[in-house]
Scaffold this active site. Structure first.
Site, mmCIF file in Angstrom:
data_model
loop_
_atom_site.group_PDB
_atom_site.id
_atom_site.type_symbol
_atom_site.label_atom_id
_atom_site.label_comp_id
_atom_site.label_asym_id
_atom_site.label_seq_id
_atom_site.Cartn_x
_atom_site.Cartn_y
_atom_site.Cartn_z
ATOM 1 N N ILE A 1 -13.098 20.173 -10.712
ATOM 2 C CA ILE A 1 -13.508 21.445 -11.307
ATOM 3 C C ILE A 1 -12.733 21.592 -12.610
ATOM 4 C CG2 ILE A 1 -13.657 23.934 -11.000
ATOM 5 C CD1 ILE A 1 -13.514 23.397 -7.931
ATOM 6 N N GLU A 18 -9.621 15.419 -5.276
ATOM 7 C CA GLU A 18 -8.762 15.121 -4.135
ATOM 8 C C GLU A 18 -7.955 16.339 -3.722
ATOM 9 O OE1 GLU A 18 -9.105 13.499 -6.956
ATOM 10 O OE2 GLU A 18 -8.990 11.321 -6.699
ATOM 11 N N CYS A 78 -2.483 13.844 -7.262
ATOM 12 C CA CYS A 78 -3.258 13.916 -6.016
ATOM 13 C C CYS A 78 -2.643 13.048 -4.930
ATOM 14 C CB CYS A 78 -4.703 13.516 -6.275
ATOM 15 S SG CYS A 78 -5.594 14.785 -7.205
#
Ligand SMILES: [Zn+2]
Length: 138
Positions: A44, A56, A90
Site C-alpha cells: 500500500i 509482508e 519485513c
C-alpha cells in the site's frame, strides 16, 4: 490444518492483484500462514513515499490483529525475475513471530512460474530478537 504451499502461493498471487502501487507500479502480494489460516496482504503506497506499507507487513499485521502470535510460513508474489525476497524490514517483522527461523519457509514466486524457496534464517541469519533485550536485564 496447515495450508499447503500451493494454497499460500495462490493467496499471495490473488493479494497482489489488490496492491495499491500507483507510484512504483511494483505490485506485491503476500500470504502468511498462522494458526492454520491464511492472512493476505498487499503493498500500500502513499504519496509520502516513506509511509508505504509492504505486503509482508500488511499480512503479518492481519495475522496478529486476528490474535495469532506465530507465523508458520510465508509466500510472496512479485513481478520480479527472479522472484524477489522480502525487504529487511519485513524479514525483521516476520522474525518477531517465528518460533524457529530455520524452519519457517519463505517461498517467493512470480507470473512466469519461477519459484524460490528459502527459510527465514537464510534470509535473515542474524536478526535482532527479544533475547537481546532480555540479556540486558540479567
Ligand atoms: Zn518489506
Amino acid at each position: 490444518m496447515t495450508p499447503s504451499e500451493e494454497d499460500l502461493v495462490g493467496a499471495a498471487l490473488a493479494a497482489r492483484d489488490r496492491a495499491y502501487a500507483p507510484y512504483s507500479h511494483y505490485h506485491v502480494g503476500c500470504a502468511v500462514s498462522a494458526g492454520g489460516r491464511i492472512f493476505p496482504g498487499a503493498n500500500i503506497e502513499n504519496a509520502s513515499y516513506g509511509l508505504t506499507l509492504c505486503a509482508e507487513r500488511a499480512a503479518a499485521s492481519a495475522a496478529v490483529i486476528a490474535g495469532e502470535r506465530r507465523i508458520d510460513a510465508v509466500a510472496v508474489a512479485t513481478q520480479s525475475s527472479p522472484p524477489a525476497p522480502p525487504c529487511g524490514m519485513c524479514l525483521q517483522t516476520i522474525a518477531e513471530f517465528a518460533d524457529d527461523p530455520a524452519r519457517l519457509p519463505v517461498v517467493v514466486v512470480n507470473d512466469r512460474g519461477e519459484r524460490r524457496r528459502f527459510t527465514l534464517a537464510e534470509l535473515l541469519p542474524h536478526g535482532f530478537t527479544g533475547a537481546a533485550l532480555e540479556s540486558t536485564r540479567k
